[in-house]
Scaffold this motif. Structure first.
Motif, PDB file in Angstrom:
ATOM      1  N   ASP A  21       0.810  -1.217   0.000  1.00  0.00           N
ATOM      2  CA  ASP A  21       0.000   0.000   0.000  1.00  0.00           C
ATOM      3  C   ASP A  21       0.844   1.269   0.000  1.00  0.00           C
ATOM      4  OD1 ASP A  21      -2.681  -1.246   0.249  1.00  0.00           O
ATOM      5  OD2 ASP A  21      -1.918  -1.919   2.202  1.00  0.00           O
ATOM      6  N   ALA A  22       2.162   1.120   0.012  1.00  0.00           N
ATOM      7  CA  ALA A  22       3.046   2.290   0.052  1.00  0.00           C
ATOM      8  C   ALA A  22       2.813   3.168  -1.171  1.00  0.00           C
ATOM      9  CB  ALA A  22       4.504   1.843   0.121  1.00  0.00           C
ATOM     10  N   SER A  23       2.694   4.468  -0.927  1.00  0.00           N
ATOM     11  CA  SER A  23       2.406   5.397  -2.018  1.00  0.00           C
ATOM     12  C   SER A  23       3.125   6.713  -1.789  1.00  0.00           C
ATOM     13  CB  SER A  23       0.895   5.632  -2.111  1.00  0.00           C
ATOM     14  OG  SER A  23       0.604   6.713  -2.970  1.00  0.00           O
ATOM     15  N   GLY A  24       3.648   7.264  -2.872  1.00  0.00           N
ATOM     16  CA  GLY A  24       4.276   8.574  -2.796  1.00  0.00           C
ATOM     17  C   GLY A  24       3.264   9.690  -2.919  1.00  0.00           C
ATOM     18  N   ALA A  25       1.982   9.321  -3.082  1.00  0.00           N
ATOM     19  CA  ALA A  25       0.937  10.328  -3.274  1.00  0.00           C
ATOM     20  C   ALA A  25       0.435  10.925  -1.972  1.00  0.00           C
ATOM     21  CB  ALA A  25      -0.230   9.712  -4.046  1.00  0.00           C
ATOM     22  N   GLY A  26       0.962  10.439  -0.865  1.00  0.00           N
ATOM     23  CA  GLY A  26       0.529  11.006   0.408  1.00  0.00           C
ATOM     24  C   GLY A  26       0.399   9.947   1.486  1.00  0.00           C
ATOM     25  N   ALA A  27       0.111  10.395   2.675  1.00  0.00           N
ATOM     26  CA  ALA A  27       0.018   9.495   3.824  1.00  0.00           C
ATOM     27  C   ALA A  27      -1.419   9.345   4.314  1.00  0.00           C
ATOM     28  CB  ALA A  27       0.900  10.009   4.947  1.00  0.00           C
TER      29      ALA A  27
ATOM     30  N   ASP B 181     -11.118   1.788  -6.583  1.00  0.00           N
ATOM     31  CA  ASP B 181      -9.790   2.391  -6.366  1.00  0.00           C
ATOM     32  C   ASP B 181      -8.695   1.782  -7.229  1.00  0.00           C
ATOM     33  OD1 ASP B 181     -10.385   4.425  -4.403  1.00  0.00           O
ATOM     34  OD2 ASP B 181     -10.791   2.779  -3.023  1.00  0.00           O
ATOM     35  N   TYR B 182      -9.072   1.134  -8.312  1.00  0.00           N
ATOM     36  CA  TYR B 182      -8.049   0.660  -9.248  1.00  0.00           C
ATOM     37  C   TYR B 182      -7.449   1.889  -9.942  1.00  0.00           C
ATOM     38  CZ  TYR B 182      -5.798  -2.304 -12.743  1.00  0.00           C
ATOM     39  OH  TYR B 182      -4.871  -2.961 -13.527  1.00  0.00           O
ATOM     40  N   ASN B 183      -6.131   1.919 -10.014  1.00  0.00           N
ATOM     41  CA  ASN B 183      -5.400   3.057 -10.600  1.00  0.00           C
ATOM     42  C   ASN B 183      -5.542   4.339  -9.770  1.00  0.00           C
ATOM     43  OD1 ASN B 183      -4.326   1.592 -12.699  1.00  0.00           O
ATOM     44  ND2 ASN B 183      -5.887   2.186 -14.188  1.00  0.00           N
ATOM     45  N   ASN B 184      -5.896   4.203  -8.523  1.00  0.00           N
ATOM     46  CA  ASN B 184      -5.908   5.352  -7.613  1.00  0.00           C
ATOM     47  C   ASN B 184      -4.512   5.465  -7.010  1.00  0.00           C
ATOM     48  OD1 ASN B 184      -6.153   7.168  -5.489  1.00  0.00           O
ATOM     49  ND2 ASN B 184      -8.092   6.338  -4.755  1.00  0.00           N
TER      50      ASN B 184
END
Length: 221
Positions: free
Chosen positions: A98-104, A183-186
């Protein structure tokens, strides 16, 4: 391009319309509807109404069928249910997927809505065909799901939730049944895409269509 309005703060009105369109396609199929992750119950109400209206219509038709033909009519037993599953405790912990650079955003405990709130909404709309199960998805077994599923909406947000949802639904999905994953491609919730992509690699008989942030999974017939 104008940004699509939201049915609630998680699902847009365009996505909701697409979910209902796909669910409507599944109405003639054998099996119940399931929703894994209901949030505030807005989509639940719409799916419950869709099933209830269809059941009322088809049961009315069945009263005019001759007894000799009744056994051949697949739509007579139409008193089907919508099964809702949610922790009602917010999101579980994230995993590395679930790690994402789009925010926490979307941390453990977020998106908490109580079961009481959803039950009140279901009752407000007079729905008698909804079953609500409070549980973490990881605690569910196949016995918690209906024997046959015509349509499934999976909105667990995170990798583990979507992966488990697919594992639970698949063995009970009708031949032409449809699974929709939100949430696919979210970019904020990459775990959803990763779970779906893994599923497709291990189940090549299923095809993927993408509408908005909806992954639509159906079996090649």
């Amino acid at each position: 391009m104008m940004k699509a309005q939201r049915q609630n703060d998680q699902v847009t009105s365009s996505e909701t319309a697409e979910i209902l369109r796909l669910a409507q396609q599944c109405l003639p199929l054998a099996g119940d509807f399931v929703e894994l992750g209901c949030y505030r119950g807005d989509t639940s109400v719409l799916l419950g109404k869709l099933l209830q209206e269809y059941s009322t219509s088809e049961n009315s038709k069945s009263t005019n069928i001759k007894p000799s033909l009744a056994k051949d009519n697949l739509n007579i037993n139409t008193n089907r249910k919508l099964w809702i599953y949610d922790s009602f405790a917010g999101l579980p912990d994230k995993t590395p997927e679930d790690a994402s650079g789009a925010g926490a955003n979307f941390q453990a405990g977020e998106l908490l809505v109580t079961k009481r709130e959803v039950v009140a909404k279901i009752r407000k709309h007079g729905l008698q065909n909804v079953v609500i199960k409070k549980a973490w998805f990881s605690d569910l077994t196949s016995q918690d799901l209906p024997a046959q599923i015509a349509f499934a909406f999976c909105d667990g947000d995170l990798y583990s939730s979507i992966k488990i949802s697919l594992q639970l639904v698949l063995p009970r999905l009708s031949k032409r049944g449809i699974i929709v994953v939100h949430d696919y491609n979210n970019p904020e919730l990459p775990g959803s895409s990763r779970a779906v992509d893994e599923f497709l690699r291990s189940h090549p008989q299923y095809r993927l269509q993408v509408r908005y942030t909806l992954a639509i999974l159906s079996k090649e017939c």
